[in-house]
Design a protein around this motif. Structure first.
Motif, PDB file in Angstrom:
ATOM      1  N   ARG A   1       0.862  -1.187   0.000  1.00  0.00           N
ATOM      2  CA  ARG A   1       0.000   0.000   0.000  1.00  0.00           C
ATOM      3  C   ARG A   1       0.894   1.231   0.000  1.00  0.00           C
ATOM      4  N   ILE A   2       0.693   2.114  -0.976  1.00  0.00           N
ATOM      5  CA  ILE A   2       1.548   3.296  -1.136  1.00  0.00           C
ATOM      6  C   ILE A   2       0.685   4.544  -1.075  1.00  0.00           C
ATOM      7  N   GLU A   3       1.005   5.409  -0.115  1.00  0.00           N
ATOM      8  CA  GLU A   3       0.376   6.724  -0.028  1.00  0.00           C
ATOM      9  C   GLU A   3       1.483   7.772   0.041  1.00  0.00           C
ATOM     10  N   ALA A   4       2.366   7.715  -0.937  1.00  0.00           N
ATOM     11  CA  ALA A   4       3.530   8.594  -1.040  1.00  0.00           C
ATOM     12  C   ALA A   4       3.921   8.634  -2.511  1.00  0.00           C
ATOM     13  N   ALA A   5       4.996   9.347  -2.827  1.00  0.00           N
ATOM     14  CA  ALA A   5       5.380   9.570  -4.222  1.00  0.00           C
ATOM     15  C   ALA A   5       6.742   8.975  -4.532  1.00  0.00           C
ATOM     16  N   SER A   6       6.920   8.654  -5.809  1.00  0.00           N
ATOM     17  CA  SER A   6       8.243   8.331  -6.372  1.00  0.00           C
ATOM     18  C   SER A   6       8.861   7.084  -5.757  1.00  0.00           C
ATOM     19  N   ASN A   7       8.037   6.116  -5.428  1.00  0.00           N
ATOM     20  CA  ASN A   7       8.539   4.821  -4.973  1.00  0.00           C
ATOM     21  C   ASN A   7       8.549   3.836  -6.134  1.00  0.00           C
ATOM     22  N   THR A   8       9.354   2.795  -6.008  1.00  0.00           N
ATOM     23  CA  THR A   8       9.474   1.794  -7.058  1.00  0.00           C
ATOM     24  C   THR A   8       9.213   0.413  -6.481  1.00  0.00           C
ATOM     25  N   VAL A   9       8.292  -0.319  -7.103  1.00  0.00           N
ATOM     26  CA  VAL A   9       7.988  -1.700  -6.753  1.00  0.00           C
ATOM     27  C   VAL A   9       8.425  -2.551  -7.938  1.00  0.00           C
ATOM     28  N   GLY A  10       9.527  -3.270  -7.771  1.00  0.00           N
ATOM     29  CA  GLY A  10      10.136  -3.975  -8.891  1.00  0.00           C
ATOM     30  C   GLY A  10      11.266  -3.155  -9.466  1.00  0.00           C
ATOM     31  N   GLY A  11      11.360  -3.111 -10.792  1.00  0.00           N
ATOM     32  CA  GLY A  11      12.415  -2.321 -11.393  1.00  0.00           C
ATOM     33  C   GLY A  11      12.637  -2.675 -12.847  1.00  0.00           C
ATOM     34  N   MET A  12      13.756  -2.200 -13.379  1.00  0.00           N
ATOM     35  CA  MET A  12      14.062  -2.345 -14.799  1.00  0.00           C
ATOM     36  C   MET A  12      14.693  -3.688 -15.141  1.00  0.00           C
ATOM     37  N   TYR A  13      15.219  -4.393 -14.150  1.00  0.00           N
ATOM     38  CA  TYR A  13      15.999  -5.592 -14.410  1.00  0.00           C
ATOM     39  C   TYR A  13      15.246  -6.831 -13.951  1.00  0.00           C
ATOM     40  N   PRO A  14      15.500  -7.985 -14.578  1.00  0.00           N
ATOM     41  CA  PRO A  14      14.750  -9.200 -14.227  1.00  0.00           C
ATOM     42  C   PRO A  14      14.808  -9.558 -12.750  1.00  0.00           C
ATOM     43  N   GLU A  15      15.963  -9.330 -12.111  1.00  0.00           N
ATOM     44  CA  GLU A  15      16.106  -9.702 -10.706  1.00  0.00           C
ATOM     45  C   GLU A  15      15.376  -8.757  -9.754  1.00  0.00           C
ATOM     46  N   ASP A  16      14.815  -7.667 -10.270  1.00  0.00           N
ATOM     47  CA  ASP A  16      14.131  -6.693  -9.413  1.00  0.00           C
ATOM     48  C   ASP A  16      12.721  -7.108  -9.036  1.00  0.00           C
ATOM     49  N   GLY A  17      12.100  -7.984  -9.791  1.00  0.00           N
ATOM     50  CA  GLY A  17      10.674  -8.236  -9.647  1.00  0.00           C
ATOM     51  C   GLY A  17      10.297  -8.867  -8.319  1.00  0.00           C
ATOM     52  N   ASN A  18       9.194  -8.396  -7.739  1.00  0.00           N
ATOM     53  CA  ASN A  18       8.599  -8.978  -6.543  1.00  0.00           C
ATOM     54  C   ASN A  18       7.513  -9.974  -6.924  1.00  0.00           C
ATOM     55  N   THR A  19       7.274 -10.943  -6.055  1.00  0.00           N
ATOM     56  CA  THR A  19       6.077 -11.771  -6.151  1.00  0.00           C
ATOM     57  C   THR A  19       5.086 -11.271  -5.118  1.00  0.00           C
ATOM     58  N   ILE A  20       3.892 -10.869  -5.578  1.00  0.00           N
ATOM     59  CA  ILE A  20       2.869 -10.283  -4.713  1.00  0.00           C
ATOM     60  C   ILE A  20       1.573 -11.030  -5.007  1.00  0.00           C
ATOM     61  N   ALA A  21       1.228 -11.961  -4.157  1.00  0.00           N
ATOM     62  CA  ALA A  21       0.133 -12.871  -4.490  1.00  0.00           C
ATOM     63  C   ALA A  21      -0.670 -13.255  -3.247  1.00  0.00           C
ATOM     64  N   PHE A  22      -1.936 -13.596  -3.469  1.00  0.00           N
ATOM     65  CA  PHE A  22      -2.841 -14.186  -2.473  1.00  0.00           C
ATOM     66  C   PHE A  22      -3.213 -13.246  -1.323  1.00  0.00           C
ATOM     67  N   ASN A  23      -2.867 -11.973  -1.418  1.00  0.00           N
ATOM     68  CA  ASN A  23      -3.173 -11.063  -0.316  1.00  0.00           C
ATOM     69  C   ASN A  23      -4.666 -10.754  -0.268  1.00  0.00           C
ATOM     70  N   SER A  24      -5.145 -10.388   0.927  1.00  0.00           N
ATOM     71  CA  SER A  24      -6.581 -10.240   1.134  1.00  0.00           C
ATOM     72  C   SER A  24      -7.143  -8.917   0.623  1.00  0.00           C
ATOM     73  N   GLY A  25      -6.297  -8.010   0.220  1.00  0.00           N
ATOM     74  CA  GLY A  25      -6.729  -6.780  -0.436  1.00  0.00           C
ATOM     75  C   GLY A  25      -6.213  -6.753  -1.862  1.00  0.00           C
ATOM     76  N   ASP A  26      -5.777  -5.588  -2.314  1.00  0.00           N
ATOM     77  CA  ASP A  26      -5.160  -5.467  -3.632  1.00  0.00           C
ATOM     78  C   ASP A  26      -3.712  -5.962  -3.585  1.00  0.00           C
ATOM     79  N   GLY A  27      -3.202  -6.328  -4.744  1.00  0.00           N
ATOM     80  CA  GLY A  27      -1.782  -6.636  -4.800  1.00  0.00           C
ATOM     81  C   GLY A  27      -0.959  -5.412  -4.476  1.00  0.00           C
ATOM     82  N   VAL A  28      -1.145  -4.339  -5.246  1.00  0.00           N
ATOM     83  CA  VAL A  28      -0.528  -3.041  -4.980  1.00  0.00           C
ATOM     84  C   VAL A  28      -1.618  -1.980  -5.056  1.00  0.00           C
ATOM     85  N   MET A  29      -1.724  -1.182  -4.007  1.00  0.00           N
ATOM     86  CA  MET A  29      -2.656  -0.049  -3.970  1.00  0.00           C
ATOM     87  C   MET A  29      -1.848   1.238  -3.930  1.00  0.00           C
TER      88      MET A  29
END
Length: 453
Positions: free
Chosen positions: A300-328
């Motif tokens: 959950r993000i209530e701010a600016a200029s943050n990064t979830v993941g990135g430009m490179y393959p190793e940057d990616g997060n797994t975000i699954a099965f959560n009871s709300g949104d994956g990313v809000m």
């Protein structure tokens, strides 16, 4: 025990008969102070409990204090519990290069029953720089497990391989009343690391890790937050796994398992900008695929200029099965969500609310073939293509760039069965996932010829 300008002394030991019981005093149990107090070893003692190791008999001050430029001391394999202030206190800018290793802080001698320090005291309070807290059980305390406070120039501390809010085996909860780790106005600390031995197990607390008051440039990596030591079952923190708030910026959250918490996996509050979440598992077990959901949004993000993941393959997060949104993302803009695996969340994969990310619209997929995906998006936007079993983005397939009219085509063979896409504009705003479209495949049907005899 008071040490002023004292060096190369040993208090206690591991052999039979060497343990001191340092309890029931009107001030600190052990107080090491002044610039000449260095290279002392405090080992194997009961500090704040009785001789049985089972009953509290607290000192009225800190259990162990290292202050006034005492440096290079080691506090090892003690039980430090039931003291009225913090279990261990590192104070002032000169009290550096001390090591706290293998202690039980806030529990009985078995590491399973709470005998917490402080009416609201922490297990450990770090008010100094370049100290190392490693391999301890820090649980059952009335405040936070570890507090890194803005008392002096307290940067560059290492918090590695501890059980915080759980008992010694890392399998059940002995929670601290506040945060497992609290970073308050402090910078360039390391909570966890990049190897398995450096992972902190943080469960059973109000929050797993909380950073506030202009904390910045900290590394939070490789921890198990909300799970047991095996990363297979939940030892929930009551609120979020990680909370960044009150102008906490430029922190890196990398390679953590953040699952099983009662609130969000990660919550980033107002003013907490320029943080980077990469290569985390959020809502799954350590195997990366089995569900262990957080009780609200994954991130959950209530701010600016943050990064979830990135430009490179190793940057990616797994975000699954959560009871709300994956990313809000709510209200604020320029939050990039790139190259992640986001799927099977109860809400949307990516949700924008109240103008979050400038309400950037999702791309439109107009054609899905066995060798390409094409559609329209904001001109100049990066379009990331995903495959999913529903309407999120489990498998990152690749990206294309929309041309000046918004047309884009990605060339490749999506695994399907459905394809979705996100758009990220030049300012770093990422859209929700597009509506899914099924992969169209050509099939060749051969005739079946039956012959007699």
């Amino acid at each position: 025990v008071l040490g002023c300008n004292a060096a190369y002394n040993r208090i206690g030991g591991l052999a039979p008969g060497e343990r001191n019981v340092i309890s029931g005093n009107d001030s600190e149990g052990v107080n090491m102070m002044d610039v000449g107090t260095s290279h002392n070893l405090v080992i194997g003692n009961y500090i704040g409990i009785d001789v049985s190791g089972l009953v509290g008999l607290g000192n009225r001050g800190w259990g162990v204090a290292i202050q006034l430029s005492a440096s290079g001391n080691v506090v090892k394999q003690n039980v430090i519990s039931s003291n009225e202030r913090d279990g261990v206190y590192f104070g002032d800018a000169g009290s550096n290069y001390n090591t706290l290793i293998g202690n039980l802080i806030g529990t009985d001698a078995g590491g399973t029953t709470p005998l917490g320090n402080g009416e609201e005291g922490n297990g450990v309070l770090l008010g100094a720089a370049l100290n190392r807290v490693e391999g301890n059980v820090i649980s059952g305390n009335a405040g936070s497990g570890i507090g890194v406070g803005n008392l002096y120039d307290n940067k560059g501390n290492f918090i590695l391989g501890n059980c915080i809010g759980v008992e010694a085996s890392g399998t059940s909860v002995v929670g601290n009343a506040w945060s497992g780790v609290y970073l308050g106005g402090t910078r360039r600390n390391f909570v966890g690391g990049t190897t398995s031995s450096e992972s902190n197990i943080i469960g059973g607390n109000r929050e797993g890790i909380s950073a506030a008051a202009n904390s910045g440039y900290n590394f939070i990596g490789g921890n198990y937050i909300g799970t047991n030591a095996e990363g297979a079952t939940g030892l929930s923190n009551q609120w979020a796994g990680i909370t960044l708030q009150d102008h906490t910026a430029h922190n890196v959250i990398q390679g953590n398992l953040i699952s099983g918490n009662e609130g969000e996996g990660v919550s980033i509050g107002e003013g907490s900008d320029f943080n980077h979440l990469r290569a985390n598992l959020v809502g799954v077990t350590v195997d990366g695929v089995s569900p262990l959901p957080n009780g609200a949004d994954g991130v959950r993000i209530e701010a600016a200029s943050n990064t979830v993941g990135g430009m490179y393959p190793e940057d990616g997060n797994t975000i699954a099965f959560n009871s709300g949104d994956g990313v809000m993302v709510r209200t604020y803009s320029r939050n990039a969500i790139r190259r992640n695996s986001i799927y099977s969340n109860t809400g949307s994969g990516i949700s924008l609310a109240d103008g979050g990310n400038n309400s950037l619209p999702a791309p439109l997929i107009t054609a899905v073939l066995s060798t390409s995906v094409s559609g329209t998006a904001c001109p100049g936007c990066i379009v990331e293509v995903f495959s999913d079993e529903e309407d999120e983005g489990r498998v990152y397939e690749g990206y294309a760039v929309a041309d000046g009219t918004g047309d884009w085509t990605w060339t490749g063979s999506p695994s399907g069965p459905y394809v979705t896409a996100t758009a990220t504009d030049e300012a770093g705003n990422t859209s929700p996932f597009s509506a899914p479209l099924m992969v169209w495949r050509k099939w060749i049907y051969l005739p079946v010829i039956l012959r007699e005899g």
